[in-house]
Design an enzyme around this catalytic site. Structure first.
Site, mmCIF file in Angstrom:
data_model
loop_
_atom_site.group_PDB
_atom_site.id
_atom_site.type_symbol
_atom_site.label_atom_id
_atom_site.label_comp_id
_atom_site.label_asym_id
_atom_site.label_seq_id
_atom_site.Cartn_x
_atom_site.Cartn_y
_atom_site.Cartn_z
ATOM 1 N N GLY A 77 -1.796 -7.772 2.971
ATOM 2 C CA GLY A 77 -1.636 -7.712 1.023
ATOM 3 C C GLY A 77 0.121 -7.785 0.741
ATOM 4 O O GLY A 77 0.411 -7.229 1.184
ATOM 5 N N GLN A 82 6.865 -7.185 -4.142
ATOM 6 C CA GLN A 82 7.688 -6.191 -2.711
ATOM 7 C C GLN A 82 8.735 -7.411 -2.432
ATOM 8 O O GLN A 82 9.390 -7.230 -1.220
ATOM 9 C CB GLN A 82 6.880 -6.103 -1.874
ATOM 10 N N CYS A 128 2.840 0.747 4.238
ATOM 11 C CA CYS A 128 3.105 -0.366 3.401
ATOM 12 C C CYS A 128 4.591 -1.358 4.198
ATOM 13 O O CYS A 128 5.616 -0.559 4.338
ATOM 14 C CB CYS A 128 3.660 0.615 2.588
ATOM 15 N N LEU A 129 4.027 -2.603 3.705
ATOM 16 C CA LEU A 129 5.260 -3.269 4.304
ATOM 17 C C LEU A 129 6.866 -3.154 3.529
ATOM 18 O O LEU A 129 8.050 -2.994 3.935
ATOM 19 C CB LEU A 129 4.912 -5.263 4.026
ATOM 20 N N HIS A 170 -4.155 -0.756 -3.141
ATOM 21 C CA HIS A 170 -2.617 0.143 -2.449
ATOM 22 C C HIS A 170 -2.214 -1.556 -3.290
ATOM 23 O O HIS A 170 -1.714 -0.646 -4.345
ATOM 24 C CB HIS A 170 -2.451 -0.885 -0.906
ATOM 25 N N GLU A 171 -2.297 -2.553 -3.194
ATOM 26 C CA GLU A 171 -2.050 -3.897 -4.349
ATOM 27 C C GLU A 171 -1.847 -3.295 -5.733
ATOM 28 O O GLU A 171 -1.645 -3.789 -6.592
ATOM 29 C CB GLU A 171 -2.032 -4.833 -3.862
ATOM 30 N N HIS A 174 1.110 -1.088 -6.564
ATOM 31 C CA HIS A 174 2.309 -1.610 -6.508
ATOM 32 C C HIS A 174 2.622 -2.211 -8.096
ATOM 33 O O HIS A 174 3.923 -1.740 -8.207
ATOM 34 C CB HIS A 174 2.869 -2.541 -5.725
#
Length: 209
Positions: A77, A82, A128-129, A170-171, A174
């Site tokens: 995701g 990001q 997380c990226l 999660h997304e 963000h």
């Protein structure tokens, strides 16, 4: 969202994000350009993003770029901030706990408030990226519904269970300026940042000045 270490079949109001998942992801990705990932500390990650008001070719190109960037980083995701874009958009290419692949995007997402009887918590590891190489257990509901719009401005709803539910939550977080480490205790957050400091990202990131 990072892969764990170690469009859902049409049911009533929910979109079908399963059919032709591989083909749809490839088409987005091949049109897009991969961008480096912003990491914790970059201001764009810590503030609520702007609502999308223009559903045009620029938005379509952003979504393509996000799929390309997500694939480069081997994520499941990715939110627009990001890759440094201050807009409420996320994409996903995420399996559920049954191994079914879900591919799609949501513009201006809002999570449904779950009734108490649906709030069964799962405390699996989360990564997380934007916090590369770090993982921590985090309790989240194992079911989620996100409502928003598609790239054309049409209303949509996405339903997820298990790992996919975690991804949707999660997304969405963000885009409201919240990283998963913001939900951890001070000690757990410190440990996650230590993991990040000691690790080496496997994908390009934007250094914080």
């Amino acid at each position: 969202m990072a892969q764990q270490e170690t469009e859902h079949r049409a049911t009533g109001e929910f979109i079908d994000d399963v059919t032709d998942a591989e083909k749809r992801e490839a088409e987005h990705r091949e049109r897009g350009t991969s961008h480096p990932i912003t990491v914790v500390g970059n201001p764009v990650l810590h503030n609520e993003c702007k609502d999308v008001t223009e559903f045009d070719d620029k938005l379509a190109r952003l979504i393509d770029d996000m799929f390309a960037s997500q694939r480069t980083a081997e994520g499941v995701g990715l939110a627009a901030n990001q890759i440094g874009v201050d807009l409420k958009v996320f994409v996903y290419d995420c399996p559920d706990d049954e191994g079914v692949r879900h591919v799609g995007h949501v513009v201006n997402p809002v999570l449904d408030e779950l009734p108490a009887e649906r709030r069964v918590l799962d405390d699996s590891n989360e990564g997380c990226l934007s916090v590369p190489t770090a993982y921590a257990p985090l309790a989240r509901p194992d079911y989620a519904v996100v409502r928003g719009q598609d790239m054309h401005g049409n209303p949509i709803a996405v339903e997820g269970t298990g790992y996919f539910a975690r991804c949707l939550q999660h997304e969405t977080d963000h885009l409201y300026g919240r990283l998963y480490i913001d939900r951890l205790s001070k000690r757990e957050r410190k440990d996650a940042l230590r993991q990040m400091a000691e690790g080496t990202p496997r994908y390009p990131v934007v250094p914080n000045d």
